[in-house]
Design a protein around this motif. Structure first.
Motif, PDB file in Angstrom:
ATOM      1  N   PRO A  11      -9.074   2.698  -3.521  1.00  0.00           N
ATOM      2  CA  PRO A  11      -8.611   1.379  -3.945  1.00  0.00           C
ATOM      3  C   PRO A  11      -7.087   1.413  -4.112  1.00  0.00           C
ATOM      4  CG  PRO A  11     -10.360   2.220  -5.365  1.00  0.00           C
ATOM      5  CD  PRO A  11      -9.841   3.361  -4.572  1.00  0.00           C
ATOM      6  N   GLY A  13      -5.145  -1.746  -3.906  1.00  0.00           N
ATOM      7  CA  GLY A  13      -4.766  -3.158  -3.836  1.00  0.00           C
ATOM      8  C   GLY A  13      -4.089  -3.666  -5.096  1.00  0.00           C
ATOM      9  N   GLY A  14      -3.890  -2.767  -6.060  1.00  0.00           N
ATOM     10  CA  GLY A  14      -3.330  -3.186  -7.359  1.00  0.00           C
ATOM     11  C   GLY A  14      -1.833  -3.478  -7.270  1.00  0.00           C
ATOM     12  N   LEU A  15      -1.294  -4.018  -8.347  1.00  0.00           N
ATOM     13  CA  LEU A  15       0.107  -4.459  -8.341  1.00  0.00           C
ATOM     14  C   LEU A  15       1.079  -3.370  -8.791  1.00  0.00           C
ATOM     15  CD1 LEU A  15      -0.340  -8.054  -9.815  1.00  0.00           C
ATOM     16  CD2 LEU A  15      -0.017  -7.404  -7.418  1.00  0.00           C
ATOM     17  N   THR A  17       2.136  -2.515 -11.801  1.00  0.00           N
ATOM     18  CA  THR A  17       3.153  -3.068 -12.717  1.00  0.00           C
ATOM     19  C   THR A  17       3.754  -2.015 -13.654  1.00  0.00           C
ATOM     20  OG1 THR A  17       1.408  -3.693 -14.267  1.00  0.00           O
ATOM     21  CG2 THR A  17       2.153  -5.393 -12.742  1.00  0.00           C
ATOM     22  N   ARG A  18       3.021  -0.921 -13.890  1.00  0.00           N
ATOM     23  CA  ARG A  18       3.559   0.088 -14.812  1.00  0.00           C
ATOM     24  C   ARG A  18       4.780   0.795 -14.218  1.00  0.00           C
ATOM     25  NH1 ARG A  18      -1.018   3.977 -15.588  1.00  0.00           N
ATOM     26  NH2 ARG A  18      -1.652   3.063 -13.609  1.00  0.00           N
ATOM     27  N   LYS A  28       2.867   1.271  -4.942  1.00  0.00           N
ATOM     28  CA  LYS A  28       2.822   2.419  -5.854  1.00  0.00           C
ATOM     29  C   LYS A  28       2.317   3.667  -5.139  1.00  0.00           C
ATOM     30  CE  LYS A  28      -0.696   2.190  -8.728  1.00  0.00           C
ATOM     31  NZ  LYS A  28      -1.477   1.846  -9.937  1.00  0.00           N
ATOM     32  N   GLN A 105      -7.978  -6.480   0.127  1.00  0.00           N
ATOM     33  CA  GLN A 105      -8.452  -7.184  -1.070  1.00  0.00           C
ATOM     34  C   GLN A 105      -7.505  -8.373  -1.221  1.00  0.00           C
ATOM     35  OE1 GLN A 105      -7.731  -5.230  -4.836  1.00  0.00           O
ATOM     36  NE2 GLN A 105      -9.506  -6.177  -5.789  1.00  0.00           N
ATOM     37  N   LEU A 109      -8.430  -8.493  -8.032  1.00  0.00           N
ATOM     38  CA  LEU A 109      -9.412  -8.959  -9.016  1.00  0.00           C
ATOM     39  C   LEU A 109     -10.111  -7.810  -9.734  1.00  0.00           C
ATOM     40  CD1 LEU A 109     -10.986 -11.980  -7.070  1.00  0.00           C
ATOM     41  CD2 LEU A 109      -9.321 -12.040  -8.918  1.00  0.00           C
ATOM     42  N   GLY A 110      -9.478  -6.648  -9.711  1.00  0.00           N
ATOM     43  CA  GLY A 110     -10.021  -5.526 -10.472  1.00  0.00           C
ATOM     44  C   GLY A 110     -10.518  -4.394  -9.588  1.00  0.00           C
ATOM     45  N   LEU A 111     -10.654  -3.232 -10.229  1.00  0.00           N
ATOM     46  CA  LEU A 111     -11.057  -2.028  -9.502  1.00  0.00           C
ATOM     47  C   LEU A 111     -12.466  -2.172  -8.916  1.00  0.00           C
ATOM     48  CD1 LEU A 111     -10.525   0.880  -8.709  1.00  0.00           C
ATOM     49  CD2 LEU A 111     -11.139   1.583 -11.024  1.00  0.00           C
ATOM     50  N   ALA A 114     -12.251  -4.219  -5.880  1.00  0.00           N
ATOM     51  CA  ALA A 114     -11.643  -3.460  -4.778  1.00  0.00           C
ATOM     52  C   ALA A 114     -12.687  -2.565  -4.102  1.00  0.00           C
ATOM     53  CB  ALA A 114     -10.475  -2.617  -5.297  1.00  0.00           C
ATOM     54  N   LEU A 131      -9.005   7.347  -6.840  1.00  0.00           N
ATOM     55  CA  LEU A 131      -7.886   6.506  -7.254  1.00  0.00           C
ATOM     56  C   LEU A 131      -6.601   7.254  -6.909  1.00  0.00           C
ATOM     57  CD1 LEU A 131      -8.967   4.968 -10.679  1.00  0.00           C
ATOM     58  CD2 LEU A 131      -9.682   4.415  -8.346  1.00  0.00           C
ATOM     59  N   PRO A 132      -5.819   6.686  -5.990  1.00  0.00           N
ATOM     60  CA  PRO A 132      -4.685   7.465  -5.473  1.00  0.00           C
ATOM     61  C   PRO A 132      -3.638   7.817  -6.504  1.00  0.00           C
ATOM     62  CG  PRO A 132      -4.764   5.246  -4.495  1.00  0.00           C
ATOM     63  CD  PRO A 132      -6.004   5.410  -5.297  1.00  0.00           C
ATOM     64  N   ASP A 133      -3.536   7.052  -7.610  1.00  0.00           N
ATOM     65  CA  ASP A 133      -2.488   7.449  -8.581  1.00  0.00           C
ATOM     66  C   ASP A 133      -2.902   8.650  -9.424  1.00  0.00           C
ATOM     67  OD1 ASP A 133      -3.933   5.114  -9.076  1.00  0.00           O
ATOM     68  OD2 ASP A 133      -2.469   4.268 -10.469  1.00  0.00           O
TER      69      ASP A 133
HETATM   70  P1  UTP Z   1      -4.491   0.679 -11.968  1.00  0.00           P
HETATM   71  O1  UTP Z   1      -4.768  -0.219 -13.095  1.00  0.00           O
HETATM   72  O2  UTP Z   1      -3.966   2.048 -12.243  1.00  0.00           O
HETATM   73  O3  UTP Z   1      -3.508   0.028 -10.916  1.00  0.00           O
HETATM   74  O4  UTP Z   1      -5.774   0.769 -11.026  1.00  0.00           O
HETATM   75  P2  UTP Z   1      -2.586  -1.215 -10.916  1.00  0.00           P
HETATM   76  O5  UTP Z   1      -3.273  -2.413 -11.447  1.00  0.00           O
HETATM   77  O6  UTP Z   1      -2.019  -1.292  -9.532  1.00  0.00           O
HETATM   78  O7  UTP Z   1      -1.416  -0.684 -11.816  1.00  0.00           O
HETATM   79  P3  UTP Z   1      -0.688  -1.181 -13.126  1.00  0.00           P
HETATM   80  O8  UTP Z   1      -1.655  -0.867 -14.242  1.00  0.00           O
HETATM   81  O9  UTP Z   1      -0.378  -2.633 -12.949  1.00  0.00           O
HETATM   82  O10 UTP Z   1       0.540  -0.319 -13.155  1.00  0.00           O
HETATM   83  C1  UTP Z   1      -6.239   1.978 -10.430  1.00  0.00           C
HETATM   84  C2  UTP Z   1      -6.328   1.859  -8.921  1.00  0.00           C
HETATM   85  O11 UTP Z   1      -7.087   0.719  -8.559  1.00  0.00           O
HETATM   86  C3  UTP Z   1      -6.402  -0.067  -7.626  1.00  0.00           C
HETATM   87  C4  UTP Z   1      -4.922   0.247  -7.831  1.00  0.00           C
HETATM   88  O12 UTP Z   1      -4.199   0.028  -6.619  1.00  0.00           O
HETATM   89  C5  UTP Z   1      -4.952   1.692  -8.256  1.00  0.00           C
HETATM   90  O13 UTP Z   1      -4.891   2.556  -7.162  1.00  0.00           O
HETATM   91  N1  UTP Z   1      -6.722  -1.486  -7.844  1.00  0.00           N
HETATM   92  C6  UTP Z   1      -6.623  -2.020  -9.088  1.00  0.00           C
HETATM   93  C7  UTP Z   1      -7.101  -2.249  -6.760  1.00  0.00           C
HETATM   94  O14 UTP Z   1      -7.201  -1.771  -5.618  1.00  0.00           O
HETATM   95  N2  UTP Z   1      -7.363  -3.567  -6.965  1.00  0.00           N
HETATM   96  C8  UTP Z   1      -7.289  -4.153  -8.185  1.00  0.00           C
HETATM   97  O15 UTP Z   1      -7.551  -5.358  -8.289  1.00  0.00           O
HETATM   98  C9  UTP Z   1      -6.904  -3.353  -9.276  1.00  0.00           C
END
Ligand code: UTP
Length: 291
Positions: A11, A13-15, A17-18, A28, A105, A109-111, A114, A131-133
């Motif tokens: 997954p 697709g997250g933003l 933000t941290r 990221k 995605q 809309l959340g893990l 995804a 989870l790649p991070d």
């Molecule tokens: P995180 O909560 O660590 O990622 O989700 P985030 O939302 O990108 O980061 P912050 O908290 O705003 O800094 C863990 C993993 O899930 C993915 C993220 O890309 C990350 O690899 N993820 C999260 C998705 O693919 N889609 C989502 O809607 C949310």
């Protein structure tokens, strides 16, 4: 149902933000840890664990990942012309690392959402989620350790690490009992997201590696959005644990949260100290700092 784990979902697709402002334009997952994007560590771990097909869930503005794992014709041709054979091998190595599919995605809309986006590509077979991070330094690789548990016991497997003290409150925490045969294995009955220290059901923090049965897709489809309108993977796994065996597994190795600024700094220092080409020089540099 095919019972071998052949596919791993990433997954991404997250933003992120941290890690702003670095992640305003750069995904990221493409931030460099020493000299490799963090997602490449996860892909290498999956391949070293026997995974044959990687599925990356991407989103808007995340195209750099696709370019990274593709051939770079201009770069490769230039390196070849200049006789830079070692660098050419590095560049080509990345593009031939794995069989990778991408799925978008459309909204973060959340893990859980995804992971659900990968349903059609995964099909009716057990699969891994990375989870790649979460970058993990382990030998054998963390996912390989988990697949050994899965191959022996079936069910689903969640990677955990033991956290002593109040730090556990930052994690999803596993509820369940330790296995009588293998102290690294827990029979999971549930989990609690970020509990207060005094309410934590165990010392086992759930980290970003999962082996799941495909039933989780159906359960995620039925999961209602929770906090922040997001579909949480945790809710899908909780529903899964009511129907099938779910194990926690305390992996051997060290995990870094490279999606967090401080975690990335720790990972950078430790991974740099393992690199033979500059470990000595870097150690001397660190020792010379008046800390
Ligand atoms: P995180 O909560 O660590 O990622 O989700 P985030 O939302 O990108 O980061 P912050 O908290 O705003 O800094 C863990 C993993 O899930 C993915 C993220 O890309 C990350 O690899 N993820 C999260 C998705 O693919 N889609 C989502 O809607 C949310």
């Amino acid at each position: 149902m095919n019972n071998r784990v052949r596919k791993a979902v990433f997954p991404a697709g997250g933003l992120g933000t941290r890690f702003l402002p670095a992640t305003k334009v750069i995904p990221k997952e493409m931030l460099a840890l020493v000299d490799k994007p963090i997602i490449q560590y996860g892909v290498e771990e999956a391949i070293a664990s026997g995974i044959e097909h990687i599925i990356i869930v991407t989103g808007r503005g995340k195209g750099a990942m696709e370019d990274h794992f593709d051939h770079s014709f201009e770069l490769d041709a230039t390196l070849e012309r200049r006789g830079k054979t070692e660098l050419l091998a590095v560049s080509r190595g990345v593009s031939t690392l794995a069989r990778i599919s991408y799925v978008r995605q459309k909204e973060p809309l959340g893990l859980g959402h995804a992971v659900l986006c990968a349903k059609d590509i995964v099909g009716n077979e057990p699969f891994a989620v990375i989870l790649p991070d979460d970058v993990i330094d382990a030998d054998p690789p963390c996912l390989k350790q988990m697949l050994d548990v899965f191959n022996e016991r079936g069910g689903s497997v969640l990677a955990t690490m033991t956290i002593e003290g109040p730090g556990i409150s930052a994690y999803g925490v596993l509820a369940g009992s330790q296995d009588s045969e293998n102290p690294r294995v827990y029979n999971c009955t549930g989990m609690v997201e970020k509990p207060k220290f005094e309410n934590a059901p165990s010392k086992q923090a759930i980290i970003g590696r999962y082996v799941l049965t495909p039933r989780v897709f159906e359960l995620l489809e039925q999961t209602k959005p929770g906090a922040g309108g997001e579909i949480q993977l945790t809710d899908g796994i909780l529903a899964l644990a009511k129907e099938q065996k779910v194990f926690g597994y305390t992996f051997e190795g060290k995990r870094f949260d490279a999606g967090d600024k401080f975690g990335m700094l720790q990972a950078t220092v430790e991974f740099a100290l393992k690199r033979p080409e500059f470990a000595d020089k870097f150690r001397e540099y660190l020792k010379g700092l008046a800390l």
